[in-house]
Each structure stands twice: as structure tokens, then as C-alpha cells.
Design a protein around this motif. Structure first.
Motif, PDB file in Angstrom:
ATOM      1  N   ARG A  71      -3.664  -1.590  -3.231  1.00 39.39           N
ATOM      2  CA  ARG A  71      -4.865  -2.409  -3.340  1.00 39.39           C
ATOM      3  C   ARG A  71      -6.036  -1.445  -3.405  1.00 39.39           C
ATOM      4  NH1 ARG A  71      -5.256  -6.049   1.343  1.00 39.39           N
ATOM      5  NH2 ARG A  71      -6.031  -7.704   0.035  1.00 39.39           N
ATOM      6  N   THR A  72      -6.917  -1.649  -4.319  1.00 40.13           N
ATOM      7  CA  THR A  72      -7.927  -0.644  -4.593  1.00 40.13           C
ATOM      8  C   THR A  72      -9.077  -0.687  -3.593  1.00 40.13           C
ATOM      9  OG1 THR A  72      -7.400  -1.034  -6.879  1.00 40.13           O
ATOM     10  CG2 THR A  72      -9.301   0.342  -6.444  1.00 40.13           C
TER      11      THR A  72
ATOM     12  N   HIS B  98      -5.082  -2.028   6.716  1.00 34.54           N
ATOM     13  CA  HIS B  98      -4.434  -1.135   7.688  1.00 34.54           C
ATOM     14  C   HIS B  98      -3.985  -1.842   8.950  1.00 34.54           C
ATOM     15  CE1 HIS B  98      -5.388   2.512   5.485  1.00 34.54           C
ATOM     16  NE2 HIS B  98      -6.651   2.168   5.403  1.00 34.54           N
TER      17      HIS B  98
ATOM     18  N   LYS C  95      -3.498   3.768  -8.160  1.00 36.54           N
ATOM     19  CA  LYS C  95      -2.100   3.997  -7.783  1.00 36.54           C
ATOM     20  C   LYS C  95      -1.313   2.704  -7.843  1.00 36.54           C
ATOM     21  CE  LYS C  95      -1.833   7.910  -4.696  1.00 36.54           C
ATOM     22  NZ  LYS C  95      -1.842   8.287  -3.283  1.00 36.54           N
TER      23      LYS C  95
ATOM     24  N   GLY D 194      -9.204  10.075  -0.011  1.00 34.48           N
ATOM     25  CA  GLY D 194      -8.025   9.372  -0.505  1.00 34.48           C
ATOM     26  C   GLY D 194      -8.386   7.996  -1.045  1.00 34.48           C
TER      27      GLY D 194
ATOM     28  N   VAL E   4     -15.481   7.271   6.832  1.00 36.87           N
ATOM     29  CA  VAL E   4     -14.784   7.100   5.556  1.00 36.87           C
ATOM     30  C   VAL E   4     -15.615   7.544   4.350  1.00 36.87           C
ATOM     31  CG1 VAL E   4     -13.265   5.265   6.333  1.00 36.87           C
ATOM     32  CG2 VAL E   4     -15.492   4.694   5.406  1.00 36.87           C
TER      33      VAL E   4
ATOM     34  N   HIS F 147     -13.670   7.427  12.696  1.00 32.16           N
ATOM     35  CA  HIS F 147     -13.474   7.767  11.278  1.00 32.16           C
ATOM     36  C   HIS F 147     -14.798   7.690  10.510  1.00 32.16           C
ATOM     37  CE1 HIS F 147      -9.073   7.692  11.458  1.00 32.16           C
ATOM     38  NE2 HIS F 147      -9.147   6.569  12.144  1.00 32.16           N
TER      39      HIS F 147
ATOM     40  N   CYS G 221     -13.289   1.238  14.169  1.00 30.49           N
ATOM     41  CA  CYS G 221     -12.668   2.304  13.380  1.00 30.49           C
ATOM     42  C   CYS G 221     -13.684   3.415  13.121  1.00 30.49           C
ATOM     43  CB  CYS G 221     -12.151   1.770  12.056  1.00 30.49           C
ATOM     44  SG  CYS G 221     -11.250   0.213  12.186  1.00 30.49           S
TER      45      CYS G 221
ATOM     46  N   LEU H 260      -9.632  11.578   7.794  1.00 33.89           N
ATOM     47  CA  LEU H 260     -11.036  11.156   7.730  1.00 33.89           C
ATOM     48  C   LEU H 260     -11.682  11.039   9.112  1.00 33.89           C
ATOM     49  CD1 LEU H 260     -10.656   8.280   5.070  1.00 33.89           C
ATOM     50  CD2 LEU H 260     -11.577  10.564   4.657  1.00 33.89           C
TER      51      LEU H 260
ATOM     52  N   VAL I   8      -7.435   6.807  -4.797  1.00 33.44           N
ATOM     53  CA  VAL I   8      -6.590   5.649  -5.091  1.00 33.44           C
ATOM     54  C   VAL I   8      -7.307   4.720  -6.054  1.00 33.44           C
ATOM     55  CG1 VAL I   8      -5.443   3.630  -4.136  1.00 33.44           C
ATOM     56  CG2 VAL I   8      -5.396   5.760  -2.888  1.00 33.44           C
TER      57      VAL I   8
ATOM     58  N   VAL J 148     -12.639  -5.365   8.592  1.00 33.02           N
ATOM     59  CA  VAL J 148     -12.689  -4.925   7.203  1.00 33.02           C
ATOM     60  C   VAL J 148     -11.562  -3.922   6.921  1.00 33.02           C
ATOM     61  CG1 VAL J 148     -14.049  -3.615   5.542  1.00 33.02           C
ATOM     62  CG2 VAL J 148     -15.163  -5.356   6.962  1.00 33.02           C
TER      63      VAL J 148
ATOM     64  N   LEU K 105       0.827  -1.191   0.000  1.00 32.73           N
ATOM     65  CA  LEU K 105       0.000   0.000   0.000  1.00 32.73           C
ATOM     66  C   LEU K 105       0.863   1.243   0.000  1.00 32.73           C
ATOM     67  CD1 LEU K 105      -2.797  -0.533   2.602  1.00 32.73           C
ATOM     68  CD2 LEU K 105      -2.998  -0.143   0.167  1.00 32.73           C
TER      69      LEU K 105
HETATM   70  C1  HEC Z   1      -8.619  -2.252   0.151  1.00 28.87           C
HETATM   71  C2  HEC Z   1      -7.714  -1.559   1.034  1.00 28.87           C
HETATM   72  C3  HEC Z   1      -8.299  -0.588   2.047  1.00 28.87           C
HETATM   73  C4  HEC Z   1      -9.348  -0.806   2.918  1.00 28.87           C
HETATM   74  C5  HEC Z   1     -10.221  -2.038   3.063  1.00 28.87           C
HETATM   75  C6  HEC Z   1      -9.437   0.379   3.753  1.00 28.87           C
HETATM   76  N1  HEC Z   1      -8.466   1.278   3.389  1.00 28.87           N
HETATM   77 FE1  HEC Z   1      -8.081   3.058   4.274  1.00 28.87          FE
HETATM   78  N2  HEC Z   1      -6.625   3.447   2.918  1.00 28.87           N
HETATM   79  C7  HEC Z   1      -6.233   2.601   1.906  1.00 28.87           C
HETATM   80  C8  HEC Z   1      -5.237   3.252   1.067  1.00 28.87           C
HETATM   81  C9  HEC Z   1      -4.543   2.665  -0.137  1.00 28.87           C
HETATM   82  C10 HEC Z   1      -5.059   4.548   1.634  1.00 28.87           C
HETATM   83  C11 HEC Z   1      -4.141   5.659   1.149  1.00 28.87           C
HETATM   84  C12 HEC Z   1      -4.944   6.605   0.349  1.00 28.87           C
HETATM   85  C13 HEC Z   1      -4.153   7.828  -0.012  1.00 28.87           C
HETATM   86  O1  HEC Z   1      -3.086   7.700  -0.590  1.00 28.87           O
HETATM   87  O2  HEC Z   1      -4.623   8.901   0.343  1.00 28.87           O
HETATM   88  C14 HEC Z   1      -5.923   4.627   2.798  1.00 28.87           C
HETATM   89  C15 HEC Z   1      -6.018   5.729   3.633  1.00 28.87           C
HETATM   90  C16 HEC Z   1      -6.769   5.784   4.817  1.00 28.87           C
HETATM   91  C17 HEC Z   1      -6.774   6.872   5.773  1.00 28.87           C
HETATM   92  C18 HEC Z   1      -5.960   8.140   5.684  1.00 28.87           C
HETATM   93  C19 HEC Z   1      -6.716   9.114   4.855  1.00 28.87           C
HETATM   94  C20 HEC Z   1      -6.225  10.528   4.980  1.00 28.87           C
HETATM   95  O3  HEC Z   1      -6.912  11.372   4.366  1.00 28.87           O
HETATM   96  O4  HEC Z   1      -5.240  10.801   5.653  1.00 28.87           O
HETATM   97  C21 HEC Z   1      -7.648   6.538   6.763  1.00 28.87           C
HETATM   98  C22 HEC Z   1      -8.006   7.343   7.993  1.00 28.87           C
HETATM   99  C23 HEC Z   1      -8.200   5.246   6.418  1.00 28.87           C
HETATM  100  N3  HEC Z   1      -7.649   4.818   5.241  1.00 28.87           N
HETATM  101  C24 HEC Z   1      -9.133   4.588   7.196  1.00 28.87           C
HETATM  102  C25 HEC Z   1      -9.787   3.415   6.792  1.00 28.87           C
HETATM  103  C26 HEC Z   1     -10.898   2.824   7.498  1.00 28.87           C
HETATM  104  C27 HEC Z   1     -11.498   3.377   8.786  1.00 28.87           C
HETATM  105  C28 HEC Z   1     -11.257   1.709   6.822  1.00 28.87           C
HETATM  106  C29 HEC Z   1     -12.402   0.755   7.126  1.00 28.87           C
HETATM  107  C30 HEC Z   1     -13.735   1.363   7.161  1.00 28.87           C
HETATM  108  C31 HEC Z   1     -10.343   1.584   5.687  1.00 28.87           C
HETATM  109  N4  HEC Z   1      -9.485   2.649   5.692  1.00 28.87           N
HETATM  110  C32 HEC Z   1     -10.362   0.544   4.763  1.00 28.87           C
HETATM  111  C33 HEC Z   1      -6.683   1.311   1.687  1.00 28.87           C
HETATM  112  C34 HEC Z   1      -7.757   0.731   2.356  1.00 28.87           C
END
Ligand code: HEC
Ligand code: HEC
Ligand code: HEC
Ligand code: HEC
Ligand code: HEC
Ligand code: HEC
Ligand code: HEC
Ligand code: HEC
Ligand code: HEC
Ligand code: HEC
Length: 299
Positions: free
Chosen positions: A76-77, A113, A72, A63, A139, A137, A133, A148, A67, A108, A17
Motif C-alpha cells: 500500500r503506497t 503497521h 512495490k 523506505g 518519518v 520515529h 509513534c 527511522l 515504496v 494513522v 505490505l
Molecule cells: C500506507 C501505509 C503506511 C503508513 C500509513 C505508514 N507506513 Fe511505515 N511503512 C510502510 C511500508 C510499506 C514500509 C516498508 C518500506 C520499506 O520496504 O522500506 C514501512 C516502513 C516503516 C518503518 C521501517 C523503516 C526502516 O527504515 O526500517 C518504520 C519505522 C515505519 N514504517 C514507521 C511508520 C510510522 C511511524 C508511521 C506513521 C507516522 C507509518 N510508518 C505510516 C507503510 C506505511
């Protein structure tokens, strides 16, 4: 206009990631909610957006969406079904709810993360208290400038559950969170840690030294309680005594140093002129002295 940027490659892409999170195995959705049994990935977010157009309004700025949009490299999308699970059954019958209980929701997010700051999530106090989470957060809609968060600022988020800390931070002497120089996360690792009180350091003192290095010493003349625990004399968040002291000037010292010698003379006890701050007016190196003649912490 239906955008076709949502081509789902959900979880198909392996690799590291961008955010540094570790690659994890897919989760067993049907163990989180039996309603997922037999469901397949639709693998096309435009199908979801067809019915959930408004879901995109705010989500599109995050974000996660970016992505997914630009795919990117090596990431992972995080497309709809990465978080909402395989939804073929839901598309066929939208009224079938596939909502997840709080702790499962964390699983999830941890798909992507679980590394870095979340290493100790499962043994952390917040997880133990039933938080997920999504307790902190949102999302689908960014409400803060970064991360977030579900409130405009980090401290507002924390105060929504820790109201007592807000009143501590409002006291006359306080760590400058209000002033924006520090965040709660300057001292706390809210995602979990093996340290006490979710602190960033292994002990209270180690946490304090990370900013107040000069208090670490070593000193030629140590003052025992300082080595032991800064909290012996200080409050962490705020106090109505000067310099975050947990009691008034001379009372602070007299908890351990009984009256005797020079101390019983009223003039040594004053907290007002001519001796200013009482004991520390003369015992200026109360945290320890490096002067060869500083045994009594007076220089
Ligand atoms: C499939 C993979 C994936 C899953 C599932 C996922 N994320 Fe993410 N997350 C990412 C990636 C990749 C980024 C980086 C995005 C970027 O570059 O801004 C990210 C970024 C973030 C950030 C930072 C964003 C920022 O603006 O600083 C937070 C907070 C976050 N995720 C919370 C969560 C939460 C809470 C969940 C579950 C509800 C979750 N993520 C599920 C891949 C994932
Ligand atoms: C045919 C229309 C339709 C399609 C297509 C559709 N949904 Fe839904 N969705 C609904 C309706 C109706 C509800 C329930 C009413 C509500 O809460 O808005 C719902 C509820 C939800 C919910 C909240 C409750 C739950 O089950 O968790 C989520 C999340 C969701 N949909 C995600 C998706 C995703 C992801 C897709 C694409 C794979 C999708 N939907 C495709 C109509 C649709
Ligand atoms: C990073 C994980 C993640 C991604 C990606 C994601 N969602 Fe969500 N979604 C959530 C979470 C968590 C919630 C629960 C509400 C909340 O806390 O924001 C939610 C809530 C929803 C809801 C219910 C909204 C409500 O008001 O109850 C719908 C509908 C929905 N998402 C649709 C989508 C669609 C459509 C996509 C893709 C365009 C998508 N989501 C992508 C995590 C995600
Ligand atoms: C008690 C509130 C709280 C909970 C619960 C919480 N977070 Fe956070 N999260 C924050 C705060 C505050 C920040 C911003 C400060 C920081 O980076 O520590 C943040 C930042 C993040 C970031 C971006 C910076 C980083 O650490 O990579 C990610 C990703 C993230 N959280 C994911 C998660 C996931 C996944 C969960 C659930 C397993 C979760 N958070 C649970 C409060 C919380
Ligand atoms: C949704 C409610 C909620 C939010 C938001 C929240 N907390 Fe907590 N927090 C709790 C609960 C519940 C506990 C465990 C019970 C307790 O010790 O009060 C806890 C415990 C703690 C502890 C004590 C840990 C220990 O070992 O004594 C600290 C420190 C803490 N939270 C800091 C924060 C910070 C910093 C934030 C903001 C980033 C935050 N919390 C946001 C509910 C919350
Ligand atoms: C300068 C470092 C520092 C900052 C900044 C800080 N804390 Fe703390 N916090 C501590 C220390 C140290 C302790 C443990 C105190 C003890 O052991 O007596 C603590 C304890 C706590 C506790 C558990 C005990 C209690 O008072 O309920 C909570 C909750 C907490 N902090 C929340 C917060 C929140 C919310 C913020 C931001 C508004 C914050 N902290 C900012 C250092 C800090
Ligand atoms: C993340 C950095 C950081 C950490 C960690 C930290 N402090 Fe501070 N501290 C500050 C800043 C910034 C100030 C304000 C300095 C200023 O305004 O000149 C401050 C001020 C103080 C003051 C003076 C308050 C006043 O009213 O003038 C005391 C006492 C203090 N800190 C004690 C501690 C103790 C004890 C700890 C450990 C629990 C600690 N600090 C941890 C950054 C930190
Ligand atoms: C024996 C009581 C005591 C202990 C223990 C103690 N302090 Fe203090 N501290 C004081 C007193 C009294 C003052 C006010 C001194 C003054 O006004 O000159 C003070 C002031 C401070 C200040 C602000 C003025 C300055 O000297 O920079 C900081 C920062 C500070 N202490 C940090 C710490 C840290 C970090 C620890 C733990 C390593 C600690 N203190 C342990 C009594 C103590
Ligand atoms: C929690 C208890 C405690 C508190 C509070 C405390 N001290 Fe001490 N202090 C000690 C101990 C223990 C020693 C070491 C005594 C020894 O070595 O005989 C010491 C040593 C000293 C000494 C050197 C004494 C000697 O005989 O060499 C001075 C001076 C001193 N403290 C002043 C202060 C002042 C001024 C304050 C208030 C700012 C204060 N102390 C607060 C426990 C405390
Ligand atoms: C006017 C300056 C002054 C003030 C105010 C003062 N002291 Fe002292 N203190 C000294 C000096 C100088 C010594 C060293 C005396 C010696 O070496 O005989 C000393 C010695 C000590 C000692 C070592 C034991 C001893 O009797 O030699 C302790 C403990 C002590 N002071 C605590 C305190 C406390 C607690 C207060 C506040 C209630 C205080 N002092 C206020 C100047 C002061």
C-alpha cells in the motif's frame, strides 16, 4: 525539477505490505480532526511538493518514499495523504491546519503497521503514558541508520527519557549495550506486550534464558532463588558489584543463609584472597548443579 513519481494511489492498493504489516481499513479522518470534514484526496503528491519542496529533501531517502516511488508490488503506497489525510481543503486554504493530536497520529501509522510488533501497542505502557509513534520515529527525516528513529542510535533515543538507565549502563559491570553487542530491544518490546516491564519474555527468567540458556536447567540440584527470579541476585542493566550482582559477594548469600556452620568462620567470608570471590569460590554452581554429589552446590 518536479518529479512525477508521486502519483497517488493512496490506500487504493490492497494487498500485503512488504514489511509484513496487515491490511487495514482506511481510517475516518474527520473523527480524528473535524477540520477534515468534506475534504477529498488530491491524489497527487507533486501538488504537495509544489509548496513543500523541502519536505522531500530528507523524506525522499526513506523506505516510505521508495515504496511510493517504485510502487512495490502488493504494497500500500505510503504517499503524503496516506499519513496527512485528504487535503483538498488545505490546498485551497493552506493556512487551515489539519495537525493531529499525538494519539490520533498513532492511528494513522497503525493503518499499515498494526500487525506483528504493534499487536499489543494499545495495551502497552508507552501508549498508556501518552507516547505516540512520532515520540520515537521521525518519518520525514531518517536520523538513524535503520527504523527511522528520532535519534542516531536506539539507546540514545531511550536515554532521552530514561536517563536513570544510562547511569546504570555506565556502571562497571553492565550488559554490553555501550559496546554495541546488545540493544535495549534485545530485551524489551517497546511497541507493547502483555509481559511485565515490556520484556520480550513472559517473565524475567524467560527473557534471561533466551541468551543464557545454560541457566535454564533442569538441574539435579536446583538452587531455589534462581528458579524464582534472576533479579533476586542480579541487576538487569548495570551494577558496581562484579557480575551484575545486586550486592557484594558474601552479603548476597547472607541475606538468606544466616551465619552458622562453616559460614561463621571468617575465612569462608572473605571476598579477597585466599578465597577469591567468597562463597562462590567453593559454591561454584550457584545456579544449580548437575553433579550427583553437587547437593551443596560445590561442583
Ligand atoms: C500506507 C501505509 C503506511 C503508513 C500509513 C505508514 N507506513 Fe511505515 N511503512 C510502510 C511500508 C510499506 C514500509 C516498508 C518500506 C520499506 O520496504 O522500506 C514501512 C516502513 C516503516 C518503518 C521501517 C523503516 C526502516 O527504515 O526500517 C518504520 C519505522 C515505519 N514504517 C514507521 C511508520 C510510522 C511511524 C508511521 C506513521 C507516522 C507509518 N510508518 C505510516 C507503510 C506505511
Ligand atoms: C499552496 C501551497 C500548499 C500546498 C499545495 C500544500 N500545502 Fe501544506 N502547507 C502550506 C502552508 C503555507 C502551510 C502552513 C505553514 C507551515 O507550517 O509551513 C502548510 C502546512 C502543512 C502541514 C503542517 C500542518 C498541518 O496541517 O498538518 C502539512 C503536514 C502539510 N502542509 C501537508 C501538505 C500535503 C500533504 C499537501 C498535498 C496534498 C500540501 N500540504 C499541499 C502550503 C501548501
Ligand atoms: C509515513 C507517514 C508520512 C508520510 C508518507 C508523509 N508524512 Fe509528512 N509528516 C508525517 C509526520 C508524522 C509528521 C510530523 C513531524 C514528524 O514527526 O516528523 C509530518 C510532518 C510534515 C510536515 C510538517 C513539517 C514540519 O516541520 O512541521 C510537512 C509539511 C509534511 N509532513 C509534508 C509531507 C509531504 C509533502 C509528504 C509527501 C511527499 C509527506 N509529508 C509524507 C508523516 C508522514
Ligand atoms: C518508545 C519508542 C518507540 C515508539 C513509541 C514506537 N516505536 Fe517503532 N521502533 C522503535 C525502535 C527502538 C525500533 C527498532 C527496534 C525494533 O525493531 O524494535 C522500532 C521499529 C519500528 C518499525 C520497524 C521494525 C518493525 O517492528 O517492524 C516499525 C514499522 C515501527 N517501529 C513502527 C512504529 C509505530 C507504527 C509506532 C506507533 C504505533 C511506533 N513504532 C512507536 C521505537 C519506538
Ligand atoms: C518520549 C519519552 C520516552 C522514550 C523516548 C522512551 N520511553 Fe520508555 N517510558 C516512557 C514513559 C513515560 C514510561 C512510563 C512511565 C515509567 O514507567 O517510567 C516508559 C516506560 C518504559 C518501560 C517500563 C515499562 C513497565 O512496565 O515498567 C520500559 C521497559 C521502557 N519504557 C523502555 C524504553 C526503551 C527500551 C526505549 C527506547 C527504545 C524507551 N523506553 C523510550 C517514556 C519514554
Ligand atoms: C539484558 C536484558 C536487558 C537489556 C539489554 C535492557 N534491559 Fe531494561 N530491563 C530489563 C529487565 C529484566 C527489567 C525488569 C527489572 C526488574 O523487574 O527489576 C528492565 C527494566 C527496565 C525499565 C523499567 C525499570 C527501570 O529501571 O526504570 C526501563 C525503563 C528499562 N528497562 C529501559 C531499558 C533501556 C533504555 C535499555 C537500553 C539502554 C534497556 N532497558 C536494556 C532487561 C534489560
Ligand atoms: C539478548 C541477549 C541477552 C539477554 C536476554 C540477557 N543477557 Fe546477560 N549477557 C549477555 C551478553 C552478550 C553478556 C556479556 C557476555 C560477555 O561479555 O562475555 C551478558 C552478561 C551477563 C552477566 C555477566 C556480567 C559481567 O559483568 O560479566 C550476567 C550476570 C548476566 N548477563 C545476567 C543476565 C540476566 C539476569 C538476564 C535477564 C534479566 C540476562 N543476562 C539477559 C546477553 C544477554
Ligand atoms: C542466588 C543468587 C543468584 C541468582 C538467583 C542468580 N544468579 Fe547469576 N550469578 C550469581 C553469582 C554469585 C554470580 C557470580 C558467579 C561467579 O563469580 O562465579 C553469578 C553469575 C552469573 C552470570 C555470569 C557468569 C556465568 O555463570 O555465566 C550469568 C550469565 C548469570 N549469573 C545469569 C543468571 C541468570 C540468567 C539467572 C536467573 C535464571 C541468575 N543468574 C540467577 C548469583 C545468582
Ligand atoms: C533469596 C534467598 C537466597 C539467596 C540470596 C541465596 N540462597 Fe542459597 N538457598 C536458598 C534456598 C531457599 C535454598 C534451599 C534450602 C533448602 O532446600 O533447605 C538454598 C540452598 C543453598 C545451598 C544448598 C544448601 C543445602 O542445605 O542443601 C547452598 C550451598 C546455597 N544455597 C548457597 C548459596 C550461596 C553461595 C549464595 C550466594 C551466591 C546463596 N545461596 C544465595 C536461598 C537463597
Ligand atoms: C572454602 C570453601 C567454602 C566457602 C568459602 C564457603 N563454603 Fe559453604 N560449604 C562448603 C562445603 C564443602 C559445604 C558442604 C559441607 C558439608 O557437606 O558438610 C558447604 C555447605 C554450605 C551450605 C549448606 C549448609 C551446611 O552447612 O551444610 C550453605 C548454605 C553454605 N555452604 C553457604 C555458604 C555461604 C553463604 C558462604 C559464603 C559466606 C559459603 N558457604 C562459603 C564450602 C565452602
Amino acid at each position: 525539477m518536479k518529479v512525477n513519481i508521486w502519483k497517488g494511489t493512496i490506500l487504493a492498493l490492497a494487498g500485503l505490505l512488504a514489511a509484513g504489516a496487515a491490511v487495514a481499513a482506511n481510517i475516518e479522518w474527520d473523527t480524528l480532526n473535524p477540520a477534515f470534514r468534506g475534504a477529498m484526496y488530491v491524489n497527487d503528491a507533486s501538488v504537495c511538493v509544489g509548496c513543500h519542496e523541502d519536505a522531500l529533501t530528507h523524506y525522499g531517502q526513506t523506505g516510505h518514499a521508495q515504496v511510493a516511488k517504485f510502487g512495490k508490488q502488493g504494497s500500500r503506497t505510503p504517499d503524503c495523504e496516506a499519513c496527512h489525510g485528504p487535503r483538498s481543503a488545505h490546498v485551497a486554504d493552506p493556512d487551515s491546519s489539519l495537525a493531529l493530536p499525538a494519539l490520533s497520529q498513532a492511528a494513522v501509522c497503525l493503518q499499515c503497521h498494526q500487525g506483528e510488533n504493534r499487536i499489543y501497542w494499545k495495551s502497552g505502557r508507552h501508549q498508556a503514558a501518552g507516547l505516540s509513534c512520532a515520540s520515537c520515529h521521525t518519518v520525514m527525516e531518517p536520523k538513524s541508520k535503520k527504523s527511522l528513529l528520532s535519534r542516531a542510535s536506539e539507546s540514545e533515543l531511550c536515554y532521552s527519557c530514561h536517563a536513570n538507565v544510562r547511569s546504570e549502563m555506565n556502571k562497571s559491570s553492565h550488559h554490553p549495550v555501550r559496546e554495541g553487542k546488545l540493544e535495549c530491544s534485545s530485551c524489551h518490546q517497546v511497541h507493547g506486550t502483555s509481559n511485565p516491564a515490556l520484556l520480550i519474555g513472559a517473565t524475567v527468567n524467560e527473557t534471561c534464558y533466551s541468551c543464557h540458556q545454560e541457566k535454564r536447567g533442569p538441574f539435579i540440584w536446583e538452587h531455589a532463588p534462581v528458579r524464582e527470579d534472576c533479579m533476586t541476585c542480579h541487576e538487569a542493566h548495570g551494577s558496581n558489584n562484579r557480575k551484575l550482582q545486586n550486592s557484594k559477594d558474601s552479603f548476597l548469600c547472607l541475606q538468606c543463609h544466616t551465619y552458622g556452620g562453616h559460614i561463621n568462620l571468617p575465612r569462608y567470608n572473605r571476598t579477597s584472597n585466599p578465597y577469591g570471590e567468597g562463597c562462590v569460590n567453593c559454591h561454584v554452581t550457584v545456579h544449580g548443579s548437575n553433579s550427583p554429589s553437587g547437593a551443596k552446590l560445590t561442583r
